[in-house]
Design a protein around this motif. Sequence first.
Motif, short mmCIF file in Angstrom:
data_model
loop_
_atom_site.label_atom_id
_atom_site.label_comp_id
_atom_site.label_asym_id
_atom_site.label_seq_id
_atom_site.Cartn_x
_atom_site.Cartn_y
_atom_site.Cartn_z
N ALA A 1 27.11 58.16 -1.90
CA ALA A 1 27.58 56.55 -1.64
C ALA A 1 26.31 56.66 -1.01
CB ALA A 1 28.17 56.43 -0.63
N ALA A 2 25.60 57.23 -0.18
CA ALA A 2 24.49 56.82 0.02
C ALA A 2 23.32 56.82 -0.82
CB ALA A 2 23.43 57.48 1.19
N HIS A 3 23.29 57.99 -1.79
CA HIS A 3 22.31 58.48 -3.02
C HIS A 3 21.76 57.51 -3.51
CE1 HIS A 3 21.98 62.49 -1.54
NE2 HIS A 3 21.05 61.88 -0.61
N PRO B 1 40.63 58.51 7.47
CA PRO B 1 40.69 60.36 6.84
C PRO B 1 38.95 60.27 6.44
CG PRO B 1 42.35 59.65 6.18
CD PRO B 1 41.93 58.44 6.15
N GLY B 2 37.68 61.54 7.71
CA GLY B 2 36.92 61.15 7.37
C GLY B 2 36.98 61.19 5.63
N LEU B 3 35.04 60.97 5.25
CA LEU B 3 34.64 61.64 3.94
C LEU B 3 34.09 61.98 3.84
CD1 LEU B 3 31.98 58.04 3.36
CD2 LEU B 3 34.98 58.35 2.42
N SER B 4 33.84 63.23 3.20
CA SER B 4 33.44 65.07 2.35
C SER B 4 32.00 64.65 2.52
CB SER B 4 33.69 65.36 1.55
OG SER B 4 33.05 65.08 0.14
N PRO C 1 21.14 60.54 4.81
CA PRO C 1 21.47 59.70 5.55
C PRO C 1 21.14 61.02 6.29
CG PRO C 1 23.65 59.73 3.88
CD PRO C 1 21.72 59.94 3.23
N PRO C 2 20.68 60.83 7.74
CA PRO C 2 20.36 61.90 8.65
C PRO C 2 22.25 62.45 9.60
CG PRO C 2 20.11 59.86 9.47
CD PRO C 2 20.60 59.37 8.63
#
Length: 218
Positions: free
Chosen positions: A40-42, A30-33, A48-49
């Motif tokens: 996660a990126a921060h 399933p996709g992340l919100s 994230p673009p």
Amino acid sequence: MSFGDVRKALDAYAAYWDSIGCLSSRRLRPGLSEAQAQEAAHGLGLTPPEDALAIWTWHDGEGAAADFPALCLGDRGGFFNTLRFPSLKVAFRVAECAASYCEVAEAASTGDAQSLMLEDIGKDFVSYVDLDGPGAPARLWDVPFMVDRGHPVYTVDCRDRGDLDALCRKTTEFGFSDPCGLGVAQVIERHLEDLRSQVSDGELEVDSYGVLRCVPQG
């Protein structure tokens, strides 16, 4: 490339798998919100673009992504035909390992004692260099969405430059990372064209178990 363009390309890729009876698209997580992906990126200092958000909010990689069990081309393939689709967590881990390899490779070229590590690390991870600066090693902003045996192949540049989207980078095994002049959607569309061609030409076929296999030639 916009969020919608990337989603359209991913949906078309998955729809083609379904149309030929291959089960690969059913093994997607399933996709992340958007909030989960951003969080996660921060944590790694990234923004994230749209391209990256479109990928991992669509599906968070292939099922059992820690070891990428394959349903395509024997034990090597994955959702993107011969290339595997990692979860965002695994993608960050691959990026970390590639960046670490670059640091060791750079040390080796300057005669640093860390060069002793180069041989061992080089067996598992690709060396690639961010060409924005001469000799600058790749960092976590090159986040792979297609990997081959743990090596990043296509990456999304996720530095915070105020961009809504980003060009892909293409890596080569024990080589370099270079902008390929294509956006994420275009790379996926090109892979779909190649896949359709291989199936049409009889180079690949789906067996009775829903697994895409190479057809022996000659």
